[in-house]
Design a protein around this motif. Sequence first.
Motif, PDB file in Angstrom:
ATOM      1  N   MET A  45      13.437  44.559 -36.749  1.00  0.00           N
ATOM      2  CA  MET A  45      12.469  44.568 -37.843  1.00  0.00           C
ATOM      3  C   MET A  45      11.225  45.409 -37.524  1.00  0.00           C
ATOM      4  SD  MET A  45      13.001  42.866 -40.730  1.00  0.00           S
ATOM      5  CE  MET A  45      14.162  41.686 -41.451  1.00  0.00           C
ATOM      6  N   GLN A  46      11.320  46.251 -36.501  1.00  0.00           N
ATOM      7  CA  GLN A  46      10.173  47.101 -36.170  1.00  0.00           C
ATOM      8  C   GLN A  46       9.812  48.018 -37.334  1.00  0.00           C
ATOM      9  OE1 GLN A  46      12.741  46.583 -34.157  1.00  0.00           O
ATOM     10  NE2 GLN A  46      11.936  45.843 -32.189  1.00  0.00           N
ATOM     11  N   TRP A  47      10.800  48.359 -38.164  1.00  0.00           N
ATOM     12  CA  TRP A  47      10.555  49.259 -39.290  1.00  0.00           C
ATOM     13  C   TRP A  47       9.536  48.681 -40.278  1.00  0.00           C
ATOM     14  CZ3 TRP A  47      11.537  47.666 -44.295  1.00  0.00           C
ATOM     15  CH2 TRP A  47      12.317  46.511 -44.441  1.00  0.00           C
ATOM     16  N   ILE A  48       9.452  47.345 -40.314  1.00  0.00           N
ATOM     17  CA  ILE A  48       8.498  46.717 -41.222  1.00  0.00           C
ATOM     18  C   ILE A  48       7.240  46.270 -40.492  1.00  0.00           C
ATOM     19  CG2 ILE A  48       9.188  44.264 -41.083  1.00  0.00           C
ATOM     20  CD1 ILE A  48       9.176  44.222 -44.168  1.00  0.00           C
ATOM     21  N   GLY A  49       7.210  46.514 -39.164  1.00  0.00           N
ATOM     22  CA  GLY A  49       6.011  46.205 -38.389  1.00  0.00           C
ATOM     23  C   GLY A  49       6.113  44.962 -37.532  1.00  0.00           C
ATOM     24  N   ILE A  50       7.329  44.361 -37.414  1.00  0.00           N
ATOM     25  CA  ILE A  50       7.505  43.138 -36.635  1.00  0.00           C
ATOM     26  C   ILE A  50       8.123  43.464 -35.286  1.00  0.00           C
ATOM     27  CG2 ILE A  50       8.716  40.922 -36.481  1.00  0.00           C
ATOM     28  CD1 ILE A  50       8.583  40.738 -39.518  1.00  0.00           C
ATOM     29  N   ASP A  51       7.472  43.024 -34.223  1.00  0.00           N
ATOM     30  CA  ASP A  51       8.018  43.138 -32.873  1.00  0.00           C
ATOM     31  C   ASP A  51       7.973  41.748 -32.251  1.00  0.00           C
ATOM     32  OD1 ASP A  51       8.905  45.084 -30.688  1.00  0.00           O
ATOM     33  OD2 ASP A  51       7.348  43.920 -29.682  1.00  0.00           O
ATOM     34  N   LEU A  52       9.139  41.208 -31.942  1.00  0.00           N
ATOM     35  CA  LEU A  52       9.259  39.820 -31.492  1.00  0.00           C
ATOM     36  C   LEU A  52       8.952  39.668 -30.008  1.00  0.00           C
ATOM     37  CD1 LEU A  52      10.197  36.881 -32.203  1.00  0.00           C
ATOM     38  CD2 LEU A  52      12.493  37.608 -31.487  1.00  0.00           C
ATOM     39  N   ASP A  53       8.206  38.627 -29.667  1.00  0.00           N
ATOM     40  CA  ASP A  53       8.020  38.220 -28.278  1.00  0.00           C
ATOM     41  C   ASP A  53       9.106  37.179 -27.991  1.00  0.00           C
ATOM     42  OD1 ASP A  53       7.286  36.855 -25.923  1.00  0.00           O
ATOM     43  OD2 ASP A  53       5.153  37.185 -26.279  1.00  0.00           O
ATOM     44  N   GLU A  54      10.161  37.591 -27.315  1.00  0.00           N
ATOM     45  CA  GLU A  54      11.327  36.725 -27.139  1.00  0.00           C
ATOM     46  C   GLU A  54      10.995  35.470 -26.346  1.00  0.00           C
ATOM     47  OE1 GLU A  54      14.691  38.808 -25.646  1.00  0.00           O
ATOM     48  OE2 GLU A  54      14.798  40.181 -27.369  1.00  0.00           O
ATOM     49  N   GLU A  55      10.162  35.598 -25.325  1.00  0.00           N
ATOM     50  CA  GLU A  55       9.818  34.433 -24.511  1.00  0.00           C
ATOM     51  C   GLU A  55       9.045  33.413 -25.342  1.00  0.00           C
ATOM     52  OE1 GLU A  55       7.496  31.718 -22.298  1.00  0.00           O
ATOM     53  OE2 GLU A  55       6.585  33.458 -23.277  1.00  0.00           O
ATOM     54  N   ALA A  56       8.082  33.871 -26.124  1.00  0.00           N
ATOM     55  CA  ALA A  56       7.319  32.961 -26.983  1.00  0.00           C
ATOM     56  C   ALA A  56       8.221  32.326 -28.034  1.00  0.00           C
ATOM     57  CB  ALA A  56       6.172  33.715 -27.650  1.00  0.00           C
ATOM     58  N   ASN A  57       9.155  33.105 -28.545  1.00  0.00           N
ATOM     59  CA  ASN A  57      10.084  32.576 -29.545  1.00  0.00           C
ATOM     60  C   ASN A  57      10.967  31.486 -28.958  1.00  0.00           C
ATOM     61  OD1 ASN A  57      11.548  32.553 -32.121  1.00  0.00           O
ATOM     62  ND2 ASN A  57      13.186  33.557 -30.983  1.00  0.00           N
ATOM     63  N   HIS A  58      11.438  31.683 -27.733  1.00  0.00           N
ATOM     64  CA  HIS A  58      12.318  30.705 -27.085  1.00  0.00           C
ATOM     65  C   HIS A  58      11.618  29.365 -26.870  1.00  0.00           C
ATOM     66  CE1 HIS A  58      15.796  33.315 -25.359  1.00  0.00           C
ATOM     67  NE2 HIS A  58      15.361  33.797 -26.498  1.00  0.00           N
ATOM     68  N   ARG A  59      10.325  29.389 -26.644  1.00  0.00           N
ATOM     69  CA  ARG A  59       9.625  28.127 -26.409  1.00  0.00           C
ATOM     70  C   ARG A  59       8.915  27.608 -27.667  1.00  0.00           C
ATOM     71  NH1 ARG A  59       4.147  29.471 -25.332  1.00  0.00           N
ATOM     72  NH2 ARG A  59       3.864  31.660 -24.722  1.00  0.00           N
ATOM     73  N   ASN A  60       9.272  28.180 -28.811  1.00  0.00           N
ATOM     74  CA  ASN A  60       8.718  27.708 -30.092  1.00  0.00           C
ATOM     75  C   ASN A  60       7.194  27.738 -30.104  1.00  0.00           C
ATOM     76  OD1 ASN A  60      11.307  27.193 -31.114  1.00  0.00           O
ATOM     77  ND2 ASN A  60      11.300  25.075 -30.389  1.00  0.00           N
ATOM     78  N   ALA A  61       6.621  28.830 -29.587  1.00  0.00           N
ATOM     79  CA  ALA A  61       5.168  28.981 -29.578  1.00  0.00           C
ATOM     80  C   ALA A  61       4.656  29.164 -31.011  1.00  0.00           C
ATOM     81  CB  ALA A  61       4.766  30.179 -28.724  1.00  0.00           C
ATOM     82  N   ARG A  62       3.367  28.955 -31.185  1.00  0.00           N
ATOM     83  CA  ARG A  62       2.798  29.128 -32.528  1.00  0.00           C
ATOM     84  C   ARG A  62       2.895  30.588 -32.962  1.00  0.00           C
ATOM     85  NH1 ARG A  62      -3.133  27.042 -33.345  1.00  0.00           N
ATOM     86  NH2 ARG A  62      -2.019  25.059 -33.557  1.00  0.00           N
ATOM     87  N   LEU A  63       2.517  31.526 -32.079  1.00  0.00           N
ATOM     88  CA  LEU A  63       2.595  32.958 -32.365  1.00  0.00           C
ATOM     89  C   LEU A  63       3.773  33.532 -31.593  1.00  0.00           C
ATOM     90  CD1 LEU A  63       1.276  35.514 -33.652  1.00  0.00           C
ATOM     91  CD2 LEU A  63       0.012  35.774 -31.494  1.00  0.00           C
ATOM     92  N   ILE A  64       4.738  34.104 -32.301  1.00  0.00           N
ATOM     93  CA  ILE A  64       5.957  34.576 -31.633  1.00  0.00           C
ATOM     94  C   ILE A  64       6.127  36.087 -31.746  1.00  0.00           C
ATOM     95  CG2 ILE A  64       7.150  32.359 -31.866  1.00  0.00           C
ATOM     96  CD1 ILE A  64       8.749  33.585 -34.183  1.00  0.00           C
ATOM     97  N   SER A  65       5.163  36.781 -32.308  1.00  0.00           N
ATOM     98  CA  SER A  65       5.208  38.240 -32.313  1.00  0.00           C
ATOM     99  C   SER A  65       4.500  38.756 -31.070  1.00  0.00           C
ATOM    100  CB  SER A  65       4.557  38.793 -33.576  1.00  0.00           C
ATOM    101  OG  SER A  65       3.252  38.253 -33.752  1.00  0.00           O
ATOM    102  N   SER A  66       4.870  39.954 -30.645  1.00  0.00           N
ATOM    103  CA  SER A  66       4.288  40.529 -29.437  1.00  0.00           C
ATOM    104  C   SER A  66       2.932  41.156 -29.753  1.00  0.00           C
ATOM    105  CB  SER A  66       5.225  41.588 -28.864  1.00  0.00           C
ATOM    106  OG  SER A  66       5.093  42.801 -29.605  1.00  0.00           O
ATOM    107  N   PRO A  67       2.143  41.465 -28.709  1.00  0.00           N
ATOM    108  CA  PRO A  67       0.848  42.136 -28.940  1.00  0.00           C
ATOM    109  C   PRO A  67       1.002  43.496 -29.605  1.00  0.00           C
ATOM    110  CG  PRO A  67       0.926  41.169 -26.744  1.00  0.00           C
ATOM    111  CD  PRO A  67       2.306  41.071 -27.299  1.00  0.00           C
ATOM    112  N   LEU A  68       2.198  44.087 -29.515  1.00  0.00           N
ATOM    113  CA  LEU A  68       2.449  45.393 -30.122  1.00  0.00           C
ATOM    114  C   LEU A  68       2.787  45.295 -31.604  1.00  0.00           C
ATOM    115  CD1 LEU A  68       4.664  46.993 -27.321  1.00  0.00           C
ATOM    116  CD2 LEU A  68       2.201  47.281 -27.683  1.00  0.00           C
ATOM    117  N   SER A  69       3.025  44.079 -32.083  1.00  0.00           N
ATOM    118  CA  SER A  69       3.472  43.886 -33.452  1.00  0.00           C
ATOM    119  C   SER A  69       2.329  44.061 -34.440  1.00  0.00           C
ATOM    120  CB  SER A  69       4.075  42.485 -33.601  1.00  0.00           C
ATOM    121  OG  SER A  69       4.624  42.303 -34.886  1.00  0.00           O
ATOM    122  N   ARG A  70       2.526  44.931 -35.425  1.00  0.00           N
ATOM    123  CA  ARG A  70       1.511  45.083 -36.469  1.00  0.00           C
ATOM    124  C   ARG A  70       1.475  43.853 -37.371  1.00  0.00           C
ATOM    125  NH1 ARG A  70       1.506  46.061 -41.568  1.00  0.00           N
ATOM    126  NH2 ARG A  70       3.736  46.545 -41.636  1.00  0.00           N
TER     127      ARG A  70
END
Length: 416
Positions: free
Chosen positions: A347-372
Amino acid sequence: MSKTLIVLNAGSSSIKFVVFDVTEGKPVNMATGQVEGLGASVSRFTAKDGEGQSLGEKDFDKASGAISTHTQAVDLILKWIDDTFPGTEVVAVGHRVVHGGVRFTKPVQINDDVVAALEELTPLAPLHQPHNVAGIRAAQAAFPGVPQVAVFDTSFHRGHPFVNDTFAIPREYYNEGVRRYGFHGVSYEYVTRRLKQIAPLDAEGRVVIAHLGNGASMCAVRYGHSIASTMGFSALDGLPMGTRCGNLDAGVLLYLLDQKGLSSSEIREILYSKSGLLGLSGISQDMRELEASDKREAREAIDYFVFRVRREVGALSAALDGLDAMVFCGGIGENSWRVRERVLQGMQWIGIDLDEEANHRNARLISSPLSRVRVYIVRTNEGLMIAEHTLTVLGLAAPEIQAFSADGTAAQRPSA
């Protein structure tokens, strides 16, 4: 004596409830629970405290008196509350009502006229509205003289632009009420308010919220207001759900009627109860069971679910003229890192870059610092939303809760 408020969510075979202490005008969760299996050979009562610890459970069979009606279920709930929280006074009851039609654009105190109007909306939600009304009547009988408030799943969506509200059929039907209502509005309203506390700038932008659970839908929100929803005239439209079909070519209905000779009731049973993840997999409607299965049918059911969610991310972003943030909520959205990962892959084409580690632990923010586009997990709380609305309608809310803005949405309040 402490004051309590009860929130009821009546379904076809269950009643869910939440008990809040509202002595100070702010809802504090005391207990949640449900009576399920109404009318079945075995019905079950379960309850937990505000921290999620069990407060008891009990099965009822024919020998011990199975719970068969909403009135019996409410009576059971009332007795349990009296036994568990002695010395409390029930001062209000709030109800989740699926359909408010065109008339009910905000929560309303229930009277005979309101109940009659809700019954008239039954053709628009035949599998939900009768049970909501039954829950209201049961509560009226159980709590005579206690004020009650209806909070509608459709209200949050009533400001849609015409193009997101209509179907391309003769306009007379639109004027009669055949239009896109949208549902899960209580959840979307809570999540939208919560996002204002977590990320105020994102909340004021273009947001897609994915309410993914046994019932699933998505909503495009701009400046805190619903612009478009995947659900339409009924709670069948849009995403595939646990047992509901989601988006379906109307020609399929004509085929089932004309070529298969099925009755409307038989088609209704297929679309509401035999489709979705259950119908596609032939295994289960529960995403957890499908993720644990090694069968091809389970994998394909998940594939289709993910495909439809991804497709709607693009469609709703187009309706918003872009995307600033995305939020996952609901049982699947909050807990299945696998589904979220698959939805957001590529989904980088729409500006989403996933933080996989944060996603795995169900963090509140799961996008990476690079994600628009920022991506969040927000745990929804429909019971709290209904409780706050109920207190406000009845003039019992604390000032920070009762401080509603002119457009009907509550001002920012302290974190729940």
